[in-house]
Scaffold this motif. Structure first.
Motif, mmCIF file in Angstrom:
data_model
loop_
_atom_site.group_PDB
_atom_site.id
_atom_site.type_symbol
_atom_site.label_atom_id
_atom_site.label_comp_id
_atom_site.label_asym_id
_atom_site.label_seq_id
_atom_site.Cartn_x
_atom_site.Cartn_y
_atom_site.Cartn_z
ATOM 1 N N VAL A 1 9.326 -1.841 14.117
ATOM 2 C CA VAL A 1 10.380 -2.743 13.691
ATOM 3 C C VAL A 1 11.040 -2.162 12.446
ATOM 4 N N ASN A 2 12.358 -2.264 12.377
ATOM 5 C CA ASN A 2 13.080 -1.818 11.190
ATOM 6 C C ASN A 2 12.895 -2.856 10.087
ATOM 7 N N VAL A 3 12.493 -2.390 8.932
ATOM 8 C CA VAL A 3 12.247 -3.289 7.802
ATOM 9 C C VAL A 3 13.082 -2.826 6.617
ATOM 10 N N LEU A 4 13.842 -3.739 6.036
ATOM 11 C CA LEU A 4 14.633 -3.450 4.850
ATOM 12 C C LEU A 4 13.756 -3.682 3.622
ATOM 13 N N LEU A 5 13.473 -2.623 2.902
ATOM 14 C CA LEU A 5 12.669 -2.697 1.676
ATOM 15 C C LEU A 5 13.607 -2.592 0.484
ATOM 16 N N SER A 6 13.470 -3.498 -0.458
ATOM 17 C CA SER A 6 14.288 -3.480 -1.672
ATOM 18 C C SER A 6 13.389 -3.496 -2.902
ATOM 19 N N ALA A 7 13.832 -2.758 -3.900
ATOM 20 C CA ALA A 7 13.085 -2.700 -5.153
ATOM 21 C C ALA A 7 14.071 -2.724 -6.319
ATOM 22 N N ALA A 8 13.692 -3.382 -7.376
ATOM 23 C CA ALA A 8 14.528 -3.443 -8.572
ATOM 24 C C ALA A 8 13.622 -3.460 -9.787
ATOM 25 N N ARG A 9 14.142 -2.930 -10.890
ATOM 26 C CA ARG A 9 13.357 -2.944 -12.123
ATOM 27 C C ARG A 9 13.093 -4.389 -12.540
ATOM 28 N N THR A 10 11.836 -4.693 -12.805
ATOM 29 C CA THR A 10 11.445 -6.054 -13.161
ATOM 30 C C THR A 10 12.161 -6.542 -14.409
ATOM 31 N N GLU A 11 12.403 -5.649 -15.373
ATOM 32 C CA GLU A 11 13.061 -6.078 -16.604
ATOM 33 C C GLU A 11 14.509 -6.508 -16.345
ATOM 34 N N ILE B 1 0.831 -1.211 0.000
ATOM 35 C CA ILE B 1 0.000 0.000 0.000
ATOM 36 C C ILE B 1 0.865 1.261 0.000
ATOM 37 N N GLU B 2 1.929 1.236 0.795
ATOM 38 C CA GLU B 2 2.743 2.424 0.972
ATOM 39 C C GLU B 2 3.875 2.562 -0.049
ATOM 40 N N ALA B 3 4.099 1.532 -0.844
ATOM 41 C CA ALA B 3 5.245 1.523 -1.757
ATOM 42 C C ALA B 3 5.216 2.658 -2.767
ATOM 43 N N ASP B 4 4.036 3.071 -3.150
ATOM 44 C CA ASP B 4 3.918 4.118 -4.170
ATOM 45 C C ASP B 4 4.635 5.394 -3.752
ATOM 46 N N SER B 5 4.600 5.698 -2.449
ATOM 47 C CA SER B 5 5.255 6.912 -1.971
ATOM 48 C C SER B 5 6.720 6.676 -1.618
ATOM 49 N N LEU B 6 7.144 5.409 -1.574
ATOM 50 C CA LEU B 6 8.513 5.082 -1.179
ATOM 51 C C LEU B 6 9.446 4.854 -2.360
ATOM 52 N N ILE B 7 8.887 4.444 -3.497
ATOM 53 C CA ILE B 7 9.692 4.076 -4.660
ATOM 54 C C ILE B 7 9.485 5.101 -5.776
ATOM 55 N N PRO B 8 10.560 5.708 -6.293
ATOM 56 C CA PRO B 8 10.429 6.759 -7.313
ATOM 57 C C PRO B 8 10.267 6.230 -8.737
ATOM 58 N N TYR B 9 9.686 5.054 -8.892
ATOM 59 C CA TYR B 9 9.419 4.476 -10.206
ATOM 60 C C TYR B 9 7.985 3.959 -10.213
ATOM 61 N N PRO B 10 7.357 3.879 -11.391
ATOM 62 C CA PRO B 10 6.024 3.282 -11.458
ATOM 63 C C PRO B 10 6.057 1.864 -10.898
ATOM 64 N N LEU B 11 5.098 1.530 -10.037
ATOM 65 C CA LEU B 11 5.119 0.234 -9.367
ATOM 66 C C LEU B 11 4.955 -0.939 -10.330
ATOM 67 N N ASP B 12 4.335 -0.681 -11.490
ATOM 68 C CA ASP B 12 4.183 -1.783 -12.438
ATOM 69 C C ASP B 12 5.488 -2.094 -13.175
ATOM 70 N N GLU B 13 6.551 -1.305 -12.903
ATOM 71 C CA GLU B 13 7.845 -1.539 -13.539
ATOM 72 C C GLU B 13 8.875 -2.115 -12.574
ATOM 73 N N VAL B 14 8.481 -2.254 -11.307
ATOM 74 C CA VAL B 14 9.455 -2.724 -10.307
ATOM 75 C C VAL B 14 8.930 -3.947 -9.560
ATOM 76 N N SER B 15 9.870 -4.684 -8.977
ATOM 77 C CA SER B 15 9.545 -5.807 -8.101
ATOM 78 C C SER B 15 10.048 -5.474 -6.708
ATOM 79 N N LEU B 16 9.253 -5.807 -5.717
ATOM 80 C CA LEU B 16 9.555 -5.449 -4.330
ATOM 81 C C LEU B 16 9.788 -6.691 -3.490
#
Length: 359
Positions: A140-150, A110-125
């Motif tokens: 709790v500290n949570v490590l969030l990682s995102a990378a371009r799906t392509e 839900i919150e990823a849209d404001s955390l990741i500076p790329y369109p969510l349909d282009e990234v994997s979380l």
């Protein structure tokens, strides 16, 4: 996508480091006294197939990995590779400590849209819960990682075209940090609780990573690598790129090369690392870097260890992730020792076979 790739492991996986200059692979097993190197391989990459950590030609990369596949034990069918570069994002976020993992996943989505500076349909979380926040125990500290799906899909396609099953797609900086623990025996005993920086210098990219007391603190990619030294040899001695690479590896250069090409490269290298350290200290609030590990193909260029120790005032060691490992009887230990610094990433990836981490 990553739900199928970033999961807990139950079998040995080949760690495959896909670089612009070469593909490196490591297969580890675990014995009573520690890890065992079962197999390793290195194969030159087709020029232009990987540029700035991004795969440009999946078929060419797949062909190179297929050569690796023939060299590595055929019993190992699963592989782990990594993404890196500017399109990979990691953040520490703070979530309610009472949330279950499924609830955490839903909330992060839900919150990823404001955390990741790329369109969510282009990234994997993906994410990993770390520890309770010291300042606010309700979080709790949570490590969030995102990378371009392509980028992920390109690596999966290259691995699978070579006959591997892509079990995990990791993040390169975390693979390097995982190997950090294997190199601590090369440093003084207090390094376990000190800030240790790792500089992995590839052909065109350098990864600076910092770890303290087993915790990853910081990482950053820089566009700089050993190819700059090779190109100096090309222009200065009128050699082809391939001839320059061979001359660099075999130290087959004119006597005055030390002043003509090596010293200028040393100066640039030192400037790059000094700048990386300063950026880390500024952004992290750390006081200093206590120890420096240098890895990657460029670590073999003569004089780097002494240069950095003398000029930066930081105890510097050329990293050997296999330093305390047992070696399978089929492996030439002397040959492996010569090129061990190049396998920092691949070894960290192979360690995913034995860790329950998401990331």
């Amino acid at each position: 996508m990553l739900d199928n790739l970033w999961k807990k492991k139950t079998t040995m996986m080949v760690g495959i480091d896909i670089g612009s200059h070469a593909v490196k692979a490591v297969l580890l097993s675990q014995g009573i006294e520690g890890y065992i190197i079962e197999d390793f391989a290195i194969e030159p990459m087709t020029r232009g197939a990987v540029v700035d950590r991004e795969i440009q030609d999946i078929e060419a990369v797949g062909n190179v990995i297929a050569k690796i596949r023939k060299k590595i034990s055929m019993k190992a069918k699963e592989a782990v590779a990594a993404v890196s570069g500017q399109t990979v994002i990691t953040k520490i976020i703070y979530m309610d400590v009472a949330l279950s993992e499924d609830e955490l996943a839903s909330q992060i989505e839900i919150e990823a849209d404001s955390l990741i500076p790329y369109p969510l349909d282009e990234v994997s979380l993906d994410f990993e819960s770390l520890d309770v926040n010291e300042s606010d125990p309700s979080k709790v500290n949570v490590l969030l990682s995102a990378a371009r799906t392509e980028s992920i899909e390109a690596r999966v396609a290259a691995l699978e075209s070579a006959g591997f099953h892509a079990k995990v797609i990791d993040i390169e900086s975390y693979a390097v940090s995982r190997s950090h623990d294997l190199c601590l025996s090369q440093l003084p005993e207090d390094a376990v609780n000190k800030t240790v920086a790792i500089v992995d210098i590839g052909a065109t990219m350098t990864l600076f990573s910092a770890t303290k007391a087993g915790k990853h603190l910081y990482s950053r990619d820089q566009i700089f690598g050993g190819e700059q030294y090779t190109r100096s040899i090309v222009s200065y001695y009128n050699k082809s790129f391939e001839e320059a690479e061979e001359a660099k590896i075999c130290h087959d250069l004119p006597p005055n090369y030390t002043f003509e090409v090596l010293a200028p490269f040393h100066t640039i290298l030192m400037q790059q690392i000094r700048r990386a350290i300063q950026m880390f200290l500024t952004s992290s609030g750390a006081d200093k870097v206590d120890y420096l590990l240098v890895s990657g193909g460029t670590a073999s260029i003569e004089g780097i260890e002494k240069l950095l120790t003398d000029e930066l005032g930081i105890h510097t060691v050329i990293a050997n992730p296999f330093n305390n490992m047992a070696v399978a009887k089929t492996i030439n230990a002397d040959e492996l020792a010569k090129i061990a610094p190049q396998f920092m990433v691949a070894t960290g990836l192979a360690l995913r076979s034995f860790t329950p981490w998401h990331i």
